[in-house]
Design an enzyme around this catalytic site. Structure first.
Site, PDB file in Angstrom:
ATOM      1  CG  ASP A   1      -1.991  -1.073   1.163  1.00 28.25           C
ATOM      2  OD1 ASP A   1      -1.752  -2.121   0.511  1.00 28.25           O
ATOM      3  OD2 ASP A   1      -3.070  -0.879   1.768  1.00 28.25           O
TER       4      ASP A   1
ATOM      5  CE  LYS B   1      -5.295   1.945   2.199  1.00 24.84           C
ATOM      6  NZ  LYS B   1      -4.208   1.226   2.887  1.00 24.84           N
TER       7      LYS B   1
ATOM      8  CE  LYS C   1      -6.911  -1.361   2.380  1.00 22.71           C
ATOM      9  NZ  LYS C   1      -5.570  -1.821   2.770  1.00 22.71           N
TER      10      LYS C   1
END
Lengths: 499, 288, 310
Positions: C141, C206, C242
């Site tokens: 991430d 995300k 996400k």
């Protein structure tokens, strides 16, 4: 249950570039189950009491989603209407017309509060009787009706500010006839300003949707509104004609079709009655190529499918700039695919039932004419319930200005798509109609919004939004969409005389 | 040897030009003592139709003039009338008014115009407003002109009533077709000459003379006229409202049978303007 | 930087803008959906399977990570509850997590690239990514260079993402836009497109780090879903999504899933295409599942508390 595994990229599956709106996660039915406390026999509300119709006649009110009978509705004759007017006149002379504004306001505040108390019952009754999705009656019709009473309550003791430089006085008894698309909300739109100004009222709900109006009589009783201030008489066209034509009516207000509005105007031509009319529309919803497209599509959907398209200001003519026509239509169809059509009582239903068999026939006939005249029809792939009056969300493309579906008010979930190239062409096409109730504009350019808003001959212009309503916001049409406004300070003016 | 005077041929002011009726018809006008004064054009429904065309052409431009500019033009018209007030008073006297009454009517008419010249840039501030809606939208109501207004003037007060009815309509950007007093048409003829020398664009005000009974039905039924204002008797009112229904026309008529005190200041002002405008409400989201 | 407005305007004129009020009205409709019975069970289980169970605290220890992993593998001892999608930890904790979840369906996600600010030299950030992958991270991430984006240096922002993609090797990449620092929906849409153009099919965009004032909302989720849809229809490349931070209740999670269902359809209703970055969400999902199973409302102490990272 999907288990975690290697990401999709590893399988390198070639994509079909289509989205799948399938039944992987189907919603279970979520019916609203509270008790609407409906009577099986609804009597007239005259002089503060529920009274039997003088001729003893009743007609059926049915649930358009199931075609089952909900209640017997009293049929008011001329005698009943006359009784209602006499009661209203008496209430005007003896109580309401001379009551201080602040006191009148307190009654209206009470009504607003009581409507909120009984909101769920009214929402359910409205949906059962009219076919609109419960989420709309729950989140829009009923709260907005209460808001209208609350807003106008506050005006009752401030009437000296309504018309600068003039003092305003009530007119007397007002006769009102309202339509079936927003039964309780239209009642509120009509009653609240009339009462705030000090008038008394005889009002007739639409034949297919009388239940919430008559139920509203219970609210008036609970609010201890003096008898005769509001009289509610149910019935069909004949009763409506009696309400509009009664000699005691100082003013009449009508919301409904342009066709019926004209008939009423003619019927009172030889009288001194003041008249306001809120009639039909064929609004242009104009999308420019720089518009935020997803929100425009949402606005298009809200514009034509809100309340099954039974909205006088529905955005029924979509005008799209040529360069983005395909993009908009593709997005629109994809959005329509996920609209849920069906049982109005299900909290997840987006489009409910068509209000009546008669209206369903009218929509069907106009859609057939569109196909015959060569427009291209797209309909949602949704499945319709086997019983009840339902119509699939429909979009006509390749429509020309001369097609009936581009000119006539369909009053159903049917959108006609036309294209334009330039600003001037958009304006010309938008204004090329006898109607002038509302219009929509979608563009990112501020000065263009103001230009369009100035040029569009319509009483309400929604820019980068659609179908928004508020008690403070005047609503009403240009041209053959009627005259007079409802809501805001401007709406009050139509219920007074100036001295 | 005395000079032979040149007599004036009265013409109607339509579309910024002076016209005779397309029908070629005239009717003799006699003064209060019964002496022939002039031949007055007897306009027809076709003349009315042509006037509507002229008004339709002039309308958008007039509505787009700035409020300040409209005010100046109304004021300029008042200036023209003031300079030729004697001529206007004489025109009124043909109908039998005394000189003093005629002078008074002219003065009242000019005052009324001045009054409206000062309204052009103010009525919007009083009639329109921002509405505090309960959602994140900026919402405002503005006024717009209705369009082409048909004006039916009464028989009396041939100048003052005419001005009283025309002025609020053009103040807020409408165009007007006015039918002059049938019995006292001459002040309208003279007013037309002054309109022509004011800065008012041609077609904004169109003045017809002729027989009321011939023209009222067309005023009532012409669908391009968006409103009828003025004065009418009971039969006319019914006829007008019947025909007006076909195009959902706005009708705002005083009763001919009730006396009207034309000089009264109650007949002028914001409410008169409000009868001739449409309210337009615009919504826009507030976001970044 | 004077380049910023022009660059953004050019990009927006290509990909289109977003109206704030309009999109917020749209997502408000998701919250009126009523999910009952079997559809609720399905939604709750689906949400569990999409959780990236997260702990991102300075005080994280191998012990804390161990209990997180156990929770991820066996969220609840009652009922037939799926495992979560992944555990999400700091790079230093990856090797500790690996001891418990390697070889299981639960994947190891590691924040990297000087999370949450990203304010370290690129070299350092890339080294961090490689180290996390080497220690066993299946997913990385990363945070974008918000400074570069806001100053209009789009190619710098994209180059950095591209280099992280390379550093990831086989690991899945999730690109954190940090929506609260981008402020507007237009910016979020623009940043989504810039990122999607340099990442691989199946990689994620995300919303947030969870370390700023506001995190995932239905609004920014919708902007990104719309962007993913538009990008997919234009290129055929399916990007995953996400939302992270701020999703604490089962009810919220269902609203987000309804957004997925109605925007991207069935093919995104799985944990390869949609995840929740959350710590306390899992327990509420479990509570609601237990309530559905037993019919009784559940006290919180029946469920082991996960880390309260967000």
């Amino acid at each position: 249950m999907p288990a975690a595994s290697r990401p999709a990229k590893k399988t390198a599956r070639p994509s079909s570039r289509e989205l799948v709106f399938g039944d992987l996660w189907e919603f279970d039915p979520a019916p609203e189950t509270a008790d609407p406390k409906l009577k099986t026999k609804c009597d007239l509300f005259i002089h503060g009491q529920f009274v039997k119709p003088s001729a003893g006649k009743y007609f059926d009110s049915i649930n358009p989603a199931t075609e089952t009978k909900l209640a017997d509705i009293a049929l008011a004759t001329n005698t009943d209407v006359d009784l209602a007017y006499r009661s209203a006149r008496k209430a005007y002379d003896s109580v309401w017309g001379r009551m201080p504004g602040a006191e009148r306001g307190k009654y209206l505040f009470r009504i607003a509060r009581l409507l909120q108390d009984h909101a769920r019952e009214f929402a359910i009754a409205e949906t059962l009787d009219g076919g609109k999705p419960i989420k709309e009656s729950r989140d829009f019709d009923v709260p907005m009706a209460a808001a209208h009473f609350f807003y106008h309550a506050g005006w009752a003791d401030k009437l000296e500010y309504v018309s600068p430089g003039r003092s305003v006085k009530p007119l007397g008894v007002v006769g009102q006839v309202i339509p079936w698309n927003f039964p309780l909300l239209m009642l509120a739109w009509k009653l609240a300003p009339a009462l705030a100004m000090g008038n008394t009222v005889v009002i007739k709900p639409a034949e297919t949707t009388s239940i919430t109006a008559l139920k509203f009589g219970e609210i008036l009783q609970e609010a201890e509104l003096p008898p005769g201030v509001v009289n509610i008489v149910s019935g069909a066209g004949e009763t409506g004609a009696a309400v509009m034509g009664h000699p005691a009516a100082a003013k009449i207000a009508f919301t409904g079709s342009t066709e019926v509005g004209k008939i009423i105007m003619r019927s009172v031509a030889g009288t001194d009655k003041k008249v306001t009319m809120e009639l039909g529309g064929k609004a242009a919803n104009i999308v420019f190529d720089d518009a935020p497209l997803d929100q425009a599509v949402e606005g298009i959907v809200n514009g034509i499918f809100f309340n099954q398209g039974h909205v006088c200001c529905a955005g029924s003519r979509l005008l799209v700039q040529e360069s983005i026509t395909d993009a908009v239509l593709t997005k629109l169809k994809r959005r329509i695919e996920v609209l849920r059509v069906g049982d109005p009582m299900d909290k997840n239903t987006d489009l409910g039932a068509i209000n009546s068999k008669e209206q369903l026939n009218k929509i069907t006939e106009l859609v057939e004419s569109g196909v015959r005249e060569g427009a291209e029809l797209y309909q949602s792939p949704c499945r319709l319930p086997s019983k009840g009056f339902f119509f699939k969300p429909s979009v006509f493309s390749n429509v020309s200005m001369s097609h009936r579906v581009a000119r006539e008010e369909i009053f159903g979930p049917v959108l006609s798509v036309l294209t334009f190239r330039t600003v001037d062409e958009a304006i010309e096409k938008a204004n090329n109609t006898a109607y002038g109730l509302s219009a929509g504009v979608w563009t990112d350019k501020g000065s263009r919004i103001l230009k369009m808003s100035t040029e569009l001959k319509a009483g309400v212009v929604w820019a980068n939004t659609y179908n928004k309503f508020d008690p403070t916001s005047p609503f009403g049409g240009y041209k053959e969409s009627g005259f007079g406004r409802e809501g805001g300070r401007q709406g009050l003016i139509d219920y007074c005389r100036e001295e | 040897m005395s000079r032979l005077p040149i007599t004036k041929t009265p013409k109607c002011y339509v579309g910024g030009a002076f016209i005779r009726s397309e029908s070629g018809r005239v009717a003799p006008l006699h003064d209060a003592r019964g002496a022939f004064f002039a031949n007055i054009p007897q306009c027809t429904r076709k003349d009315l139709r042509n006037a509507v065309e002229a008004a339709a052409k002039a309308g958008p431009g007039w509505a787009k003039r700035s409020a300040y500019n409209r005010g100046q033009i109304l004021y300029r018209l008042a200036e023209m009338m003031e300079a030729r007030s004697a001529e206007l008073a004489e025109a009124i006297q043909i109908g039998g008014s005394t000189k003093a009454d005629a002078n008074h009517e002219v003065a009242s008419s000019i005052e009324r115009l001045i009054h409206y010249a000062g309204w052009t840039d103010k009525y919007e501030q009083l009639l329109g407003n921002v509405n505090p809606v309960a959602s994140p939208h900026f919402n405002f109501t503005v006024t717009e002109p209705m369009g082409i207004i048909g004006v039916l003037t009464p028989e009396e007060a041939p100048l003052l009533a005419l001005i009283t009815l025309i002025a609020p309509a053009i103040t807020c950007g409408n165009t007007v077709i006015a039918l002059a007093s049938e019995s006292q048409p001459y002040p309208a003829i003279v007013l037309g000459e002054m309109l022509a020398t004011s800065d008012l664009p041609g077609g904004v005000v169109n003045l017809l003379t002729g027989q009321r009974s011939e023209l009222v039905p067309t005023f009532a039924s012409h669908t391009h006229l968006r409103a009828i204002s003025g004065v009418a008797n009971a039969d006319e009112r019914k006829e007008i409202r019947l025909a007006a229904a076909d195009s959902v026309k706005r009708v705002n008529l005083r009763k001919a049978e009730d006396p009207t005190d034309w000089p009264s200041p109650k007949l002028q002002g914001l409410s008169a303007i409000r009868e001739l405008i449409e309210f337009k409400t615009t919504w826009h989201p507030i976001g970044a | 930087m004077s380049a910023a407005p022009q660059a953004l305007r050019r990009l927006l004129s290509e990909i289109g803008t977003v109206d704030q009020v309009g999109i917020e009205e749209r997502v408000a409709k998701y919250t009126t959906r009523s999910i009952k019975k079997k559809s609720k069970l399905f939604g709750l289980n689906l949400a569990v399977s999409m959780v990236d169970l997260t702990t991102l605290e300075g005080k994280d220890t191998p012990g804390k990570v161990a209990s997180l992993c156990q929770k991820a593998l066996l969220p609840h001892d009652q009922g037939d509850v799926p495992t979560v999608a992944a555990v999400c930890v700091y790079p230093a904790m990856v090797k500790h997590a690996a001891k418990y979840v390697k070889g299981t369906p639960v994947r190891i996600a590691s924040v990297a690239t000087a999370f949450p600010s990203g304010q370290a030299p690129l070299k350092t950030r890339l080294a961090e990514v490689r180290a996390a992958v080497a220690d066993g991270a299946d997913e990385i991430d990363m945070v974008i260079n918000r400074g570069a984006f806001l100053s209009g240096q789009f190619s710098l922002m994209q180059d950095e993402i591209a280099q992280v993609v390379e550093a990831c090797g086989n690991a899945t990449l999730k690109v954190i836009l940090e929506t609260s620092e981008l402020e507007t929906y237009d910016n979020i849409r623009a940043a989504s497109f810039l990122a999607m153009r340099v990442i691989r099919p199946g990689d994620f965009i995300k919303t947030s780090t969870g370390k700023t004032s506001s995190n995932a909302t239905l609004g920014n989720n919708q902007v990104m879903l719309d962007a993913i849809r538009d990008f997919f229809l234009e290129t055929g490349t399916a990007i995953a999504m996400k939302p992270a931070g701020g999703i604490r209740t089962a009810k919220q999670a269902l609203h987000f899933l309804i957004a997925v269902k109605e925007t991207l359809g069935d093919e995104w209703l799985n944990n390869q295409r949609y995840r929740f970055g959350a710590s306390s969400l899992l327990n509420d999902l479990l509570r609601q599942l237990e309530k559905e199973r037993t019919g009784a409302y559940q006290a919180p102490y029946y469920f082991s508390e996960a880390a309260e990272a967000y």
